[in-house]
Enzyme design. Structure first.
Site, PDB file in Angstrom:
ATOM      1  N   ARG A  22      15.197  40.550 -23.463  1.00 18.32           N
ATOM      2  CA  ARG A  22      14.645  39.258 -23.066  1.00 18.32           C
ATOM      3  C   ARG A  22      15.625  38.436 -22.243  1.00 18.32           C
ATOM      4  O   ARG A  22      15.244  37.430 -21.646  1.00 18.32           O
ATOM      5  CB  ARG A  22      14.231  38.461 -24.306  1.00 18.32           C
ATOM      6  CG  ARG A  22      13.071  39.050 -25.079  1.00 18.32           C
ATOM      7  CD  ARG A  22      12.696  38.163 -26.248  1.00 18.32           C
ATOM      8  NE  ARG A  22      11.625  38.725 -27.039  1.00 18.32           N
ATOM      9  CZ  ARG A  22      10.330  38.583 -26.795  1.00 18.32           C
ATOM     10  NH1 ARG A  22       9.958  37.862 -25.752  1.00 18.32           N
ATOM     11  NH2 ARG A  22       9.415  39.131 -27.559  1.00 18.32           N
ATOM     12  N   ARG A  57      -8.542  30.164 -23.645  1.00 16.54           N
ATOM     13  CA  ARG A  57      -8.780  30.948 -24.861  1.00 16.54           C
ATOM     14  C   ARG A  57      -9.413  30.086 -25.956  1.00 16.54           C
ATOM     15  O   ARG A  57      -9.038  28.944 -26.179  1.00 16.54           O
ATOM     16  CB  ARG A  57      -7.475  31.551 -25.375  1.00 16.54           C
ATOM     17  CG  ARG A  57      -6.953  32.645 -24.477  1.00 16.54           C
ATOM     18  CD  ARG A  57      -5.907  33.509 -25.141  1.00 16.54           C
ATOM     19  NE  ARG A  57      -4.736  32.781 -25.615  1.00 16.54           N
ATOM     20  CZ  ARG A  57      -3.586  33.370 -25.934  1.00 16.54           C
ATOM     21  NH1 ARG A  57      -3.468  34.690 -25.836  1.00 16.54           N
ATOM     22  NH2 ARG A  57      -2.556  32.649 -26.353  1.00 16.54           N
ATOM     23  N   ARG A  94       5.891  26.983 -22.487  1.00 10.21           N
ATOM     24  CA  ARG A  94       6.122  28.411 -22.755  1.00 10.21           C
ATOM     25  C   ARG A  94       6.470  29.156 -21.477  1.00 10.21           C
ATOM     26  O   ARG A  94       7.359  30.020 -21.468  1.00 10.21           O
ATOM     27  CB  ARG A  94       4.882  29.044 -23.405  1.00 10.21           C
ATOM     28  CG  ARG A  94       4.692  28.676 -24.865  1.00 10.21           C
ATOM     29  CD  ARG A  94       3.314  29.039 -25.348  1.00 10.21           C
ATOM     30  NE  ARG A  94       3.054  30.472 -25.241  1.00 10.21           N
ATOM     31  CZ  ARG A  94       1.824  31.006 -25.291  1.00 10.21           C
ATOM     32  NH1 ARG A  94       0.762  30.226 -25.407  1.00 10.21           N
ATOM     33  NH2 ARG A  94       1.670  32.302 -25.193  1.00 10.21           N
ATOM     34  N   LYS A 117       0.595  42.377 -19.885  1.00 10.37           N
ATOM     35  CA  LYS A 117       1.470  43.549 -20.017  1.00 10.37           C
ATOM     36  C   LYS A 117       1.184  44.344 -21.292  1.00 10.37           C
ATOM     37  O   LYS A 117       1.381  45.549 -21.315  1.00 10.37           O
ATOM     38  CB  LYS A 117       2.943  43.151 -19.958  1.00 10.37           C
ATOM     39  CG  LYS A 117       3.484  42.390 -21.142  1.00 10.37           C
ATOM     40  CD  LYS A 117       4.953  42.051 -20.942  1.00 10.37           C
ATOM     41  CE  LYS A 117       5.526  41.298 -22.130  1.00 10.37           C
ATOM     42  NZ  LYS A 117       5.600  42.105 -23.345  1.00 10.37           N
ATOM     43  N   ARG A 155      -6.292  26.824 -29.773  1.00  9.88           N
ATOM     44  CA  ARG A 155      -5.073  26.790 -30.574  1.00  9.88           C
ATOM     45  C   ARG A 155      -4.072  25.804 -29.981  1.00  9.88           C
ATOM     46  O   ARG A 155      -4.049  25.564 -28.780  1.00  9.88           O
ATOM     47  CB  ARG A 155      -4.430  28.182 -30.645  1.00  9.88           C
ATOM     48  CG  ARG A 155      -5.301  29.233 -31.294  1.00  9.88           C
ATOM     49  CD  ARG A 155      -4.557  30.536 -31.498  1.00  9.88           C
ATOM     50  NE  ARG A 155      -3.652  30.867 -30.402  1.00  9.88           N
ATOM     51  CZ  ARG A 155      -2.991  32.019 -30.328  1.00  9.88           C
ATOM     52  NH1 ARG A 155      -3.129  32.923 -31.286  1.00  9.88           N
ATOM     53  NH2 ARG A 155      -2.192  32.267 -29.311  1.00  9.88           N
TER      54      ARG A 155
END
Length: 214
Positions: free
Chosen positions: A88, A127, A171, A13, A160
């Site tokens: 949120r 990633r 998450r 997004k 990470r």
């Protein structure tokens, strides 16, 4: 045009938000940036905000709305704006609706960039980051020329801690518990434009968004 863009972490997004504000000539509204600006300006609301943030406390929804209202009253937002990162929660969405009503404004649409959880998992867990220069890669989509080695400085790349499968799963669960009720809230008023973005390029997703917005 007054819009809100939403999506789970890794849905892309942020990339779409940049394309939207460029095409439609509207302002990008990030509460994080607004908070920093209010604190830097030293307004009364900014000082109150700093007292919460400096103490490591959550900023109350009422204060967030007051600062947002103060910011959006500026002339630079008269041509329209794109909200990103707020609301949120359903409660924040209700506060936002009331604020816009008080300002004689109305949310035109809610752009929901929907990507399958499997694809998001692949995007985020793939990633790779260089701890030395900060360069970013992706094991599949944007791999380094030499495996696990930064193209720019030759340092060994890392995954990470927040990009592990366990961390990403957590998450996503938290994000779903917050995001989906907000989507449902806006569905009731027919504001949601759902863009199915799984397996599609950035350009294809943006094309669908612009066709839906008109």
């Amino acid at each position: 045009m007054i819009s809100l863009i939403m999506g789970l972490p890794g849905a892309g997004k942020g990339t779409q938000a940049d394309l939207i504000i460029d095409k439609y000539g509207i302002k990008h509204v990030s509460t994080g940036n607004i908070f920093r600006g209010a604190i830097a300006e030293g307004t009364e609301l900014g000082k109150e905000l700093a007292s919460y943030m400096n103490g490591g406390n959550l900023v109350p929804d009422e204060l967030t709305i007051s600062i947002l209202k103060e910011e959006l009253s500026k002339d630079e937002y008269k041509a329209g704006f794109l909200l990103d990162g707020f609301p949120r929660t359903k409660v924040q969405a209700e506060y936002l609706n009331q604020m816009l009503e008080d300002m004689n404004l109305e949310l035109d649409n809610v752009i929901y960039v929907n990507v399958s959880e499997d694809e998001i998992m692949g995007r985020l867990t793939g990633r790779l980051t260089c701890p030395n220069c900060g360069a970013s890669y992706h094991a599949v989509n944007v791999p380094p020329k030499v495996e696990n080695t930064c193209d720019k400085c030759g340092n060994e790349l890392i995954t990470r801690a927040d990009d592990t499968v366990e961390s990403v799963t957590n998450r996503l669960e938290v994000a779903k518990s917050q995001t989906l009720p907000v989507i449902d809230f806006y569905q009731e008023s027919g504001k949601v434009i759902e863009i199915e973005a799984s397996g599609k390029s950035v350009e294809a997703v943006f094309s669908e968004i612009t066709k839906s917005i008109g």
